[in-house]
Design a protein around this motif. Structure first.
Motif, PDB file in Angstrom:
ATOM      1  N   GLY A  76       0.810  -1.215   0.000  1.00  0.00           N
ATOM      2  CA  GLY A  76       0.000   0.000   0.000  1.00  0.00           C
ATOM      3  C   GLY A  76       0.841   1.261   0.000  1.00  0.00           C
ATOM      4  O   GLY A  76       0.625   2.173  -0.789  1.00  0.00           O
ATOM      5  N   ARG A  77       1.853   1.310   0.874  1.00  0.00           N
ATOM      6  CA  ARG A  77       2.651   2.530   0.975  1.00  0.00           C
ATOM      7  C   ARG A  77       3.550   2.727  -0.240  1.00  0.00           C
ATOM      8  O   ARG A  77       3.763   3.864  -0.688  1.00  0.00           O
ATOM      9  CB  ARG A  77       3.444   2.536   2.267  1.00  0.00           C
ATOM     10  CG  ARG A  77       4.504   1.452   2.426  1.00  0.00           C
ATOM     11  CD  ARG A  77       4.878   1.222   3.873  1.00  0.00           C
ATOM     12  NE  ARG A  77       3.787   0.557   4.596  1.00  0.00           N
ATOM     13  CZ  ARG A  77       3.844   0.257   5.882  1.00  0.00           C
ATOM     14  NH1 ARG A  77       4.915   0.574   6.585  1.00  0.00           N
ATOM     15  NH2 ARG A  77       2.825  -0.360   6.479  1.00  0.00           N
ATOM     16  N   TYR A  78       4.083   1.602  -0.797  1.00  0.00           N
ATOM     17  CA  TYR A  78       4.932   1.740  -1.980  1.00  0.00           C
ATOM     18  C   TYR A  78       4.109   2.092  -3.224  1.00  0.00           C
ATOM     19  O   TYR A  78       4.565   2.855  -4.081  1.00  0.00           O
ATOM     20  CB  TYR A  78       5.738   0.455  -2.219  1.00  0.00           C
ATOM     21  CG  TYR A  78       7.021   0.412  -1.417  1.00  0.00           C
ATOM     22  CD1 TYR A  78       8.205   0.908  -1.942  1.00  0.00           C
ATOM     23  CD2 TYR A  78       7.042  -0.088  -0.122  1.00  0.00           C
ATOM     24  CE1 TYR A  78       9.388   0.879  -1.209  1.00  0.00           C
ATOM     25  CE2 TYR A  78       8.217  -0.118   0.633  1.00  0.00           C
ATOM     26  CZ  TYR A  78       9.384   0.359   0.077  1.00  0.00           C
ATOM     27  OH  TYR A  78      10.553   0.346   0.801  1.00  0.00           O
ATOM     28  N   MET A  79       2.908   1.545  -3.321  1.00  0.00           N
ATOM     29  CA  MET A  79       2.022   1.931  -4.418  1.00  0.00           C
ATOM     30  C   MET A  79       1.657   3.406  -4.292  1.00  0.00           C
ATOM     31  O   MET A  79       1.509   4.116  -5.295  1.00  0.00           O
ATOM     32  CB  MET A  79       0.769   1.065  -4.408  1.00  0.00           C
ATOM     33  CG  MET A  79       0.997  -0.377  -4.830  1.00  0.00           C
ATOM     34  SD  MET A  79       1.384  -0.561  -6.571  1.00  0.00           S
ATOM     35  CE  MET A  79      -0.268  -0.672  -7.239  1.00  0.00           C
ATOM     36  N   ALA A  80       1.514   3.871  -3.057  1.00  0.00           N
ATOM     37  CA  ALA A  80       1.220   5.290  -2.836  1.00  0.00           C
ATOM     38  C   ALA A  80       2.379   6.155  -3.304  1.00  0.00           C
ATOM     39  O   ALA A  80       2.175   7.214  -3.907  1.00  0.00           O
ATOM     40  CB  ALA A  80       0.933   5.540  -1.356  1.00  0.00           C
ATOM     41  N   ILE A  81       3.611   5.696  -3.035  1.00  0.00           N
ATOM     42  CA  ILE A  81       4.782   6.449  -3.497  1.00  0.00           C
ATOM     43  C   ILE A  81       4.794   6.515  -5.025  1.00  0.00           C
ATOM     44  O   ILE A  81       5.045   7.571  -5.622  1.00  0.00           O
ATOM     45  CB  ILE A  81       6.078   5.797  -2.969  1.00  0.00           C
ATOM     46  CG1 ILE A  81       6.164   5.963  -1.443  1.00  0.00           C
ATOM     47  CG2 ILE A  81       7.312   6.408  -3.649  1.00  0.00           C
ATOM     48  CD1 ILE A  81       7.273   5.159  -0.799  1.00  0.00           C
ATOM     49  N   GLY A  82       4.504   5.369  -5.666  1.00  0.00           N
ATOM     50  CA  GLY A  82       4.436   5.360  -7.117  1.00  0.00           C
ATOM     51  C   GLY A  82       3.339   6.275  -7.635  1.00  0.00           C
ATOM     52  O   GLY A  82       3.524   7.001  -8.614  1.00  0.00           O
ATOM     53  N   ALA A  83       2.195   6.243  -6.959  1.00  0.00           N
ATOM     54  CA  ALA A  83       1.068   7.074  -7.385  1.00  0.00           C
ATOM     55  C   ALA A  83       1.351   8.553  -7.169  1.00  0.00           C
ATOM     56  O   ALA A  83       0.848   9.403  -7.911  1.00  0.00           O
ATOM     57  CB  ALA A  83      -0.193   6.668  -6.636  1.00  0.00           C
ATOM     58  N   ILE A  84       2.157   8.888  -6.149  1.00  0.00           N
ATOM     59  CA  ILE A  84       2.541  10.284  -5.934  1.00  0.00           C
ATOM     60  C   ILE A  84       3.244  10.809  -7.185  1.00  0.00           C
ATOM     61  O   ILE A  84       2.980  11.921  -7.668  1.00  0.00           O
ATOM     62  CB  ILE A  84       3.479  10.434  -4.720  1.00  0.00           C
ATOM     63  CG1 ILE A  84       2.699  10.295  -3.418  1.00  0.00           C
ATOM     64  CG2 ILE A  84       4.188  11.785  -4.735  1.00  0.00           C
ATOM     65  CD1 ILE A  84       3.577  10.292  -2.201  1.00  0.00           C
ATOM     66  N   ILE A  85       4.140   9.981  -7.713  1.00  0.00           N
ATOM     67  CA  ILE A  85       4.906  10.383  -8.890  1.00  0.00           C
ATOM     68  C   ILE A  85       3.973  10.666 -10.063  1.00  0.00           C
ATOM     69  O   ILE A  85       4.102  11.674 -10.764  1.00  0.00           O
ATOM     70  CB  ILE A  85       5.926   9.284  -9.252  1.00  0.00           C
ATOM     71  CG1 ILE A  85       6.975   9.171  -8.140  1.00  0.00           C
ATOM     72  CG2 ILE A  85       6.578   9.567 -10.600  1.00  0.00           C
ATOM     73  CD1 ILE A  85       7.826   7.934  -8.210  1.00  0.00           C
ATOM     74  N   VAL A  86       2.991   9.779 -10.257  1.00  0.00           N
ATOM     75  CA  VAL A  86       2.039   9.952 -11.352  1.00  0.00           C
ATOM     76  C   VAL A  86       1.127  11.144 -11.087  1.00  0.00           C
ATOM     77  O   VAL A  86       0.889  11.982 -11.964  1.00  0.00           O
ATOM     78  CB  VAL A  86       1.204   8.677 -11.553  1.00  0.00           C
ATOM     79  CG1 VAL A  86       0.137   8.896 -12.605  1.00  0.00           C
ATOM     80  CG2 VAL A  86       2.105   7.508 -11.947  1.00  0.00           C
ATOM     81  N   SER A  87       0.607  11.234  -9.871  1.00  0.00           N
ATOM     82  CA  SER A  87      -0.381  12.268  -9.562  1.00  0.00           C
ATOM     83  C   SER A  87       0.240  13.644  -9.401  1.00  0.00           C
ATOM     84  O   SER A  87      -0.463  14.650  -9.441  1.00  0.00           O
ATOM     85  CB  SER A  87      -1.140  11.920  -8.280  1.00  0.00           C
ATOM     86  OG  SER A  87      -0.289  12.022  -7.158  1.00  0.00           O
ATOM     87  N   MET A  88       1.573  13.719  -9.223  1.00  0.00           N
ATOM     88  CA  MET A  88       2.223  15.024  -9.125  1.00  0.00           C
ATOM     89  C   MET A  88       2.194  15.757 -10.455  1.00  0.00           C
ATOM     90  O   MET A  88       2.774  16.827 -10.618  1.00  0.00           O
ATOM     91  CB  MET A  88       3.662  14.872  -8.630  1.00  0.00           C
ATOM     92  CG  MET A  88       3.766  14.656  -7.127  1.00  0.00           C
ATOM     93  SD  MET A  88       2.997  15.970  -6.162  1.00  0.00           S
ATOM     94  CE  MET A  88       4.148  17.305  -6.460  1.00  0.00           C
TER      95      MET A  88
END
Length: 474
Positions: A141-153
Motif C-alpha cells: 500500500g505505501r509503496y504503491m502510494a509512493i508510485g502514485a505520488i509520482i504519477v499524480s504530481m
C-alpha cells in the motif's frame, strides 16, 4: 523465480528502492512536461495561430500514445529484460526533448510530445511492475502510494510551466528537466535488477491493432465534436466504431491463448469496479489540471504565472496525503480512505460549480487543495485495492490495464474539457469569447461532478461486494 514479495522479514533491497526511484523520477519528468504544457496553451495558440481544439492534442495526443504503449507492458516485461526496456525509454525521452526544444512549428512540437509519450508509456508501467513484483504484500500500500505520488504530481506541472513560461519562455520548460532526467537515467540503469526469467512469449499484434483502433477512434470522435458539435455525424460514427473495436478486442482476447491483456481480469467484479473508478479518477484529475489554468487565463485574465501557482498548494498536499492514505489502507482497509477521498473531490467539484461566477485565484486555490486531498486518498488506493483482487498470474495484465487506462482516461479528460469549451466558443449566440469560454467551463464543472458522483456509487457497490465475499469465505 521467486520475487521479493515472499522474502523473509519482508525486507526491501536497496537496489529495488533505487530502481523505483530512478524509474519513478523518469516517469515524473514525462508527466511533469505533459501537464506543464497545459498552462502554455494560450501562448502556443498565439505563437502558432491554432485553436484550443488543436493545441489540446499536445496533452491528449501524448496521453493517447502513452496509453497504447502501456497496453504492451505485460508483453514487454515478459519478453525483454527490464533494463533493456528502460534504456530504450530513456533514449526516446531525450529524442522527444530535443524535438520539442528545437520545434520550428506546431507539427514538430507535437511529434516531439508523441515521442515523449512513448517513453512515459514504457517507464510508468516499469515502475509499477517493479513495485508489484518486488515489494512485500504487507508494504504494498505505501509503496504503491509512493508510485502514485509520482504519477499524480502531474498537477504540479502547470505551476512549473507557468513559472518558466512567465520568466523564460515555453521552450525552457523542456531544457530545465534535462539534469533531473539524466540523474534518473543513471539511477535506473545502475539499479534495475531482473528478478523474473525472460519468456519467449508471442506478441498479440491483432489484439494491439483492435485496441489501437478503439483508442484512436474514440479520441478522434471528441476532436470531431469540438469542431462540429455533439450532433455531428462523424462524432457518433467514430465513437460507435471505437466502441465496436473495443468489443472486437474482447472477442479476440477470449479466443487467443496469448492476448495482449487477458480479459480474465474482468471476471473479478471488485477489480472491475476499482478499475472503472480509477479511470474516472484520473479523467477528473487531468480534466482539472487542464481546465483550471486555462480558466484562470482565458476567463479571469490572470497571468500564466498565477494560473500555474493556483495549483501549487494542492499539489504539495499530495506529498503528505497520498503516503498517509497508503498507510491507512494497510492498517484500516480501503473503504475509509477511498470513500472519504471521493466525497472530498465531489464537494470540491460542487464548490467550483457553485462559485464559478465569483471565482478568484485564492478561491480556486482553496477548492483545488480540497480536491487534491480527496484525490490523494483515492487514486493509489483504488489501484492497490483493485490489484489485490487478482491472483498472481493475472497481476501483470492488471498492471498493464491500470497503467493504460490511467493515461487514456487522462487523454479523454483533456479532450472533453477542450470540447465543451470549443463548442461554446463556436455556437453563434453573439457571445464574446470570454463569455463563451466561461459557459464552456461551467459545463466542464458539471461533467466533472457527474464523474465524481459515479465514482462514489461504484465504490459503495464495490465494498458491499467485498464484504459479502469476505462473509462467504469465512
Amino acid at each position: 523465480m521467486e520475487t521479493n514479495q515472499f522474502t523473509q522479514n519482508n525486507q526491501v533491497s536497496r537496489k529495488t528502492i533505487l530502481a523505483i526511484v530512478g524509474t519513478g523520477i523518469m516517469s515524473f519528468c514525462g508527466i511533469l512536461l505533459e501537464t506543464a504544457m497545459n498552462v502554455t496553451f494560450p501562448t502556443l495558440m498565439h505563437v502558432f495561430g491554432i485553436s484550443i481544439s488543436s493545441v489540446q492534442w499536445i496533452t491528449s495526443g501524448y496521453l493517447l500514445v502513452a496509453s497504447l504503449v502501456m497496453t504492451l507492458a505485460s508483453y514487454m516485461h515478459k519478453r525483454f529484460k527490464l533494463k533493456q526496456i528502460y534504456a530504450v525509454a530513456v533514449g526516446l525521452f531525450f529524442l522527444g526533448l530535443l524535438l520539442c526544444v528545437s520545434a520550428p512549428n506546431f507539427t514538430i512540437l507535437l511529434i516531439g510530445r508523441l515521442v515523449g509519450g512513448i517513453a512515459t508509456g514504457m517507464t510508468t508501467p516499469l515502475m509499477f511492475g517493479i513495485i508489484n513484483q518486488d515489494i512485500p504484500v504487507q508494504k504494498l500500500g505505501r509503496y504503491m502510494a509512493i508510485g502514485a505520488i509520482i504519477v499524480s504530481m502531474a498537477s504540479v506541472g502547470p505551476t512549473y510551466g507557468g513559472l518558466i513560461l512567465y520568466h523564460l519562455g515555453w521552450r525552457a520548460t523542456f531544457w530545465i528537466v534535462l539534469p533531473l532526467a539524466i540523474f534518473a537515467a543513471i539511477m535506473g540503469l545502475l539499479n534495475i535488477e531482473q528478478t523474473r526469467p525472460i519468456q519467449k512469449t508471442h506478441l498479440d499484434i491483432s489484439g494491439f491493432v483492435w485496441i489501437a483502433a478503439a483508442f484512436i477512434l474514440i479520441a478522434l470522435s471528441f476532436n470531431e465534436a469540438s469542431a462540429h458539435g455533439w450532433a455531428s455525424l462523424n462524432f457518433w460514427l467514430m465513437l460507435v466504431l471505437g466502441v465496436l473495436a473495443a468489443g472486437l478486442y474482447g472477442w479476440h482476447a477470449s479466443h487467443t491463448p496469448t492476448p495482449l491483456i487477458s480479459i480474465k481480469i474482468f471476471k473479478y467484479k471488485a477489480f472491475v469496479l476499482s478499475f472503472v473508478a480509477y479511470a474516472l479518477c484520473q479523467l477528473v484529475n487531468i480534466g482539472m489540471a487542464f481546465l483550471l489554468p486555462n480558466f484562470g487565463q482565458l476567463v479571469l485574465g490572470t497571468t500564466s504565472l498565477l494560473a500555474g501557482l493556483l495549483l501549487l498548494p494542492g499539489s504539495l498536499l499530495r506529498l503528505f496525503f497520498m503516503p498517509w492514505g497508503g498507510v491507512l489502507l494497510d492498517k484500516k482497509g480501503p473503504r475509509l480512505p477511498i470513500i472519504t477521498g471521493i466525497s472530498a473531490t465531489l464537494i470540491s467539484g460542487i464548490l467550483f460549480f457553485s462559485f464559478q461566477a465569483v471565482l478568484t485565484i485564492p478561491l480556486m486555490t482553496i477548492f483545488f487543495a480540497l480536491f487534491s486531498a480527496g484525490f490523494s486518498l483515492t487514486f493509489s488506493n483504488l489501484l492497490t485495492d483493485g490489484m489485490k483482487q487478482l491472483p498472481m498470474p493475472l497481476k501483470g495484465d492488471g498492471n498493464a490495464a491500470f497503467n493504460a487506462i490511467q493515461q487514456y482516461a487522462g487523454s479523454i479528460g483533456a479532450s472533453l474539457m477542450a470540447t465543451f469549451i470549443a463548442i461554446s466558443q463556436t455556437q453563434p449566440h453573439g457571445l464574446s469569447n470570454l463569455k463563451a469560454t466561461s459557459i464552456g467551463s461551467r459545463r466542464d464543472f458539471i461533467f466533472l461532478i457527474l464523474m465524481e458522483l459515479i465514482m462514489l456509487i461504484l465504490q459503495i457497490i464495490n465494498f458491499r461486494i467485498q464484504r459479502n465475499q469476505t462473509k462467504e469465505t469465512n
